[in-house]
Scaffold this motif. Structure first.
Motif, PDB file in Angstrom:
ATOM      1  N   GLY A  69       2.321   9.277  -7.133  1.00 18.69           N
ATOM      2  CA  GLY A  69       1.103   8.497  -6.968  1.00 18.69           C
ATOM      3  C   GLY A  69       0.952   7.475  -8.081  1.00 18.69           C
ATOM      4  N   VAL A  70       0.052   6.544  -7.833  1.00 17.17           N
ATOM      5  CA  VAL A  70      -0.229   5.467  -8.771  1.00 17.17           C
ATOM      6  C   VAL A  70      -1.744   5.379  -8.889  1.00 17.17           C
ATOM      7  N   ALA A  71      -2.254   5.312 -10.099  1.00 17.07           N
ATOM      8  CA  ALA A  71      -3.698   5.256 -10.319  1.00 17.07           C
ATOM      9  C   ALA A  71      -4.312   4.062  -9.595  1.00 17.07           C
ATOM     10  N   SER A  72      -5.553   4.223  -9.176  1.00 14.73           N
ATOM     11  CA  SER A  72      -6.214   3.162  -8.413  1.00 14.73           C
ATOM     12  C   SER A  72      -6.365   1.873  -9.219  1.00 14.73           C
ATOM     13  N   ASN A  73      -6.463   1.984 -10.546  1.00 13.80           N
ATOM     14  CA  ASN A  73      -6.600   0.785 -11.371  1.00 13.80           C
ATOM     15  C   ASN A  73      -5.274   0.294 -11.947  1.00 13.80           C
ATOM     16  N   ALA A  74      -4.175   0.865 -11.504  1.00 17.25           N
ATOM     17  CA  ALA A  74      -2.862   0.526 -12.075  1.00 17.25           C
ATOM     18  C   ALA A  74      -2.513  -0.940 -11.882  1.00 17.25           C
ATOM     19  N   GLU A  75      -2.825  -1.490 -10.720  1.00 11.72           N
ATOM     20  CA  GLU A  75      -2.455  -2.882 -10.470  1.00 11.72           C
ATOM     21  C   GLU A  75      -3.207  -3.823 -11.408  1.00 11.72           C
TER      22      GLU A  75
ATOM     23  N   ALA B 223      14.338  -0.974   1.849  1.00 11.56           N
ATOM     24  CA  ALA B 223      13.419  -2.030   2.281  1.00 11.56           C
ATOM     25  C   ALA B 223      12.541  -2.516   1.130  1.00 11.56           C
ATOM     26  N   LEU B 224      12.579  -1.818   0.000  1.00 11.64           N
ATOM     27  CA  LEU B 224      11.795  -2.216  -1.168  1.00 11.64           C
ATOM     28  C   LEU B 224      12.356  -3.482  -1.822  1.00 11.64           C
ATOM     29  N   LYS B 225      13.609  -3.820  -1.523  1.00 13.02           N
ATOM     30  CA  LYS B 225      14.218  -5.029  -2.092  1.00 13.02           C
ATOM     31  C   LYS B 225      13.377  -6.242  -1.718  1.00 13.02           C
ATOM     32  N   GLY B 226      13.080  -7.063  -2.731  1.00 13.13           N
ATOM     33  CA  GLY B 226      12.313  -8.286  -2.507  1.00 13.13           C
ATOM     34  C   GLY B 226      10.801  -8.083  -2.546  1.00 13.13           C
ATOM     35  N   LYS B 227      10.339  -6.850  -2.667  1.00 16.25           N
ATOM     36  CA  LYS B 227       8.902  -6.559  -2.664  1.00 16.25           C
ATOM     37  C   LYS B 227       8.375  -6.508  -4.094  1.00 16.25           C
ATOM     38  N   ASN B 228       7.097  -6.821  -4.246  1.00 19.47           N
ATOM     39  CA  ASN B 228       6.417  -6.676  -5.527  1.00 19.47           C
ATOM     40  C   ASN B 228       5.857  -5.274  -5.623  1.00 19.47           C
ATOM     41  N   VAL B 229       6.024  -4.666  -6.785  1.00 22.84           N
ATOM     42  CA  VAL B 229       5.580  -3.290  -6.979  1.00 22.84           C
ATOM     43  C   VAL B 229       4.868  -3.145  -8.316  1.00 22.84           C
ATOM     44  N   VAL B 230       4.067  -2.074  -8.403  1.00 26.08           N
ATOM     45  CA  VAL B 230       3.524  -1.627  -9.673  1.00 26.08           C
ATOM     46  C   VAL B 230       4.181  -0.289  -9.957  1.00 26.08           C
ATOM     47  N   LEU B 231       4.741  -0.171 -11.149  1.00 31.72           N
ATOM     48  CA  LEU B 231       5.395   1.063 -11.591  1.00 31.72           C
ATOM     49  C   LEU B 231       4.526   1.707 -12.647  1.00 31.72           C
ATOM     50  N   GLU B 232       4.370   3.015 -12.582  1.00 29.27           N
ATOM     51  CA  GLU B 232       3.716   3.742 -13.667  1.00 29.27           C
ATOM     52  C   GLU B 232       4.722   4.715 -14.243  1.00 29.27           C
ATOM     53  N   GLY B 233       4.778   4.773 -15.571  1.00 29.59           N
ATOM     54  CA  GLY B 233       5.711   5.684 -16.208  1.00 29.59           C
ATOM     55  C   GLY B 233       5.916   5.344 -17.665  1.00 29.59           C
ATOM     56  N   SER B 234       7.143   5.527 -18.133  1.00 29.10           N
ATOM     57  CA  SER B 234       7.467   5.248 -19.525  1.00 29.10           C
ATOM     58  C   SER B 234       8.675   4.329 -19.591  1.00 29.10           C
ATOM     59  N   ALA B 235       8.743   3.586 -20.686  1.00 29.48           N
ATOM     60  CA  ALA B 235       9.836   2.629 -20.856  1.00 29.48           C
ATOM     61  C   ALA B 235      10.416   2.762 -22.258  1.00 29.48           C
ATOM     62  N   GLU B 236      11.696   2.441 -22.353  1.00 30.44           N
ATOM     63  CA  GLU B 236      12.347   2.436 -23.663  1.00 30.44           C
ATOM     64  C   GLU B 236      13.514   1.475 -23.642  1.00 30.44           C
TER      65      GLU B 236
ATOM     66  N   GLY C 110       0.804  -1.224   0.000  1.00 28.09           N
ATOM     67  CA  GLY C 110       0.000   0.000   0.000  1.00 28.09           C
ATOM     68  C   GLY C 110       0.831   1.265   0.000  1.00 28.09           C
ATOM     69  N   ASP C 111       2.107   1.184   0.387  1.00 22.62           N
ATOM     70  CA  ASP C 111       2.967   2.371   0.363  1.00 22.62           C
ATOM     71  C   ASP C 111       3.164   2.824  -1.078  1.00 22.62           C
ATOM     72  N   VAL C 112       3.139   4.140  -1.259  1.00 23.12           N
ATOM     73  CA  VAL C 112       3.294   4.727  -2.593  1.00 23.12           C
ATOM     74  C   VAL C 112       4.435   5.735  -2.549  1.00 23.12           C
ATOM     75  N   TYR C 113       5.253   5.720  -3.585  1.00 22.29           N
ATOM     76  CA  TYR C 113       6.373   6.647  -3.707  1.00 22.29           C
ATOM     77  C   TYR C 113       6.226   7.413  -5.008  1.00 22.29           C
TER      78      TYR C 113
ATOM     79  N   LYS D 279       4.085   1.730  -6.389  1.00 21.74           N
ATOM     80  CA  LYS D 279       3.230   1.276  -5.283  1.00 21.74           C
ATOM     81  C   LYS D 279       3.614  -0.139  -4.904  1.00 21.74           C
ATOM     82  N   VAL D 280       3.734  -0.402  -3.602  1.00 20.52           N
ATOM     83  CA  VAL D 280       4.038  -1.747  -3.099  1.00 20.52           C
ATOM     84  C   VAL D 280       2.737  -2.544  -3.109  1.00 20.52           C
ATOM     85  N   VAL D 281       2.791  -3.734  -3.734  1.00 24.58           N
ATOM     86  CA  VAL D 281       1.620  -4.601  -3.832  1.00 24.58           C
ATOM     87  C   VAL D 281       1.982  -6.007  -3.353  1.00 24.58           C
TER      88      VAL D 281
END
Length: 169
Positions: free
Chosen positions: A42-48, A112-125, A36-39, A166-168
């Motif tokens: 923010g991350v959209a509510s439907n991002a996951e 402490a984020l190491k080993g955690k599952n996250v959802v990332l929002e942004g751009s990739a290349e 639930g922690d967000v860095y 966002k940590v999920v």
């Protein structure tokens, strides 16, 4: 005139005190990175629910001429910058990794984020990372000198610029 001189002296003294204050300690922010922690921004509510796998991202990048905007990706954090928390790596399905930077160097994440599952929002290349840049990140990650010295060629990899994380589960 004496009043102006006193006012000037006071202003200079006050400014010196304000700017001489020791800045915040450097290093990653504190935190346990719980679900639930967000860095960041923010991350959209439907991002996951709309997040794609790293494998699907890679396929999208091949089709999209190397860049994809406004994408959500879910993955497991394998490493975080020990110096500031300014970058992290995500594990891919084939056990390789891809690199994530924070947009505009605008936020940092705890180790402490190491080993955690996250959802990332942004751009990739897809990007070619130089030998010097690879060595810089290896040094940040406190890799052994032998591993740093073994970096001798540029490599093409997925680079993600995160607007929010966002940590999920």
């Amino acid at each position: 005139m004496k009043f102006k001189s006193l006012l000037f002296a006071f202003t200079v003294s006050f400014s010196t005190l304000v700017f001489a204050q020791e800045s915040k300690k450097s290093g990653p922010p504190a935190g346990n990175a719980v679900v639930g922690d967000v860095y960041g921004g923010g991350v959209a509510s439907n991002a996951e629910s709309k997040a794609i796998s790293v494998d699907k991202l890679s396929k999208k990048l091949k089709k999209a001429d190397k860049k994809v905007e406004n994408v959500a990706v879910k993955g497991k954090v394998t490493d975080v910058c020990d110096k500031k928390g300014c970058w992290l790596t995500i594990q891919t399905e084939d056990n390789s990794q891809f690199f994530v930077k924070m947009k505009d160097y605008g936020f940092f994440v705890p180790t402490a984020l190491k080993g955690k599952n996250v959802v990332l929002e942004g751009s990739a290349e897809r990007k070619v990372t130089s030998v010097d840049e690879q060595k810089h990140y290896a040094e940040d990650a406190k890799k052994p000198q032998s591993e740093i010295d073994a970096i001798t060629t540029p490599k093409e990899e997925i680079r993600f610029v995160a607007n929010g994380i966002k940590v999920v589960n």
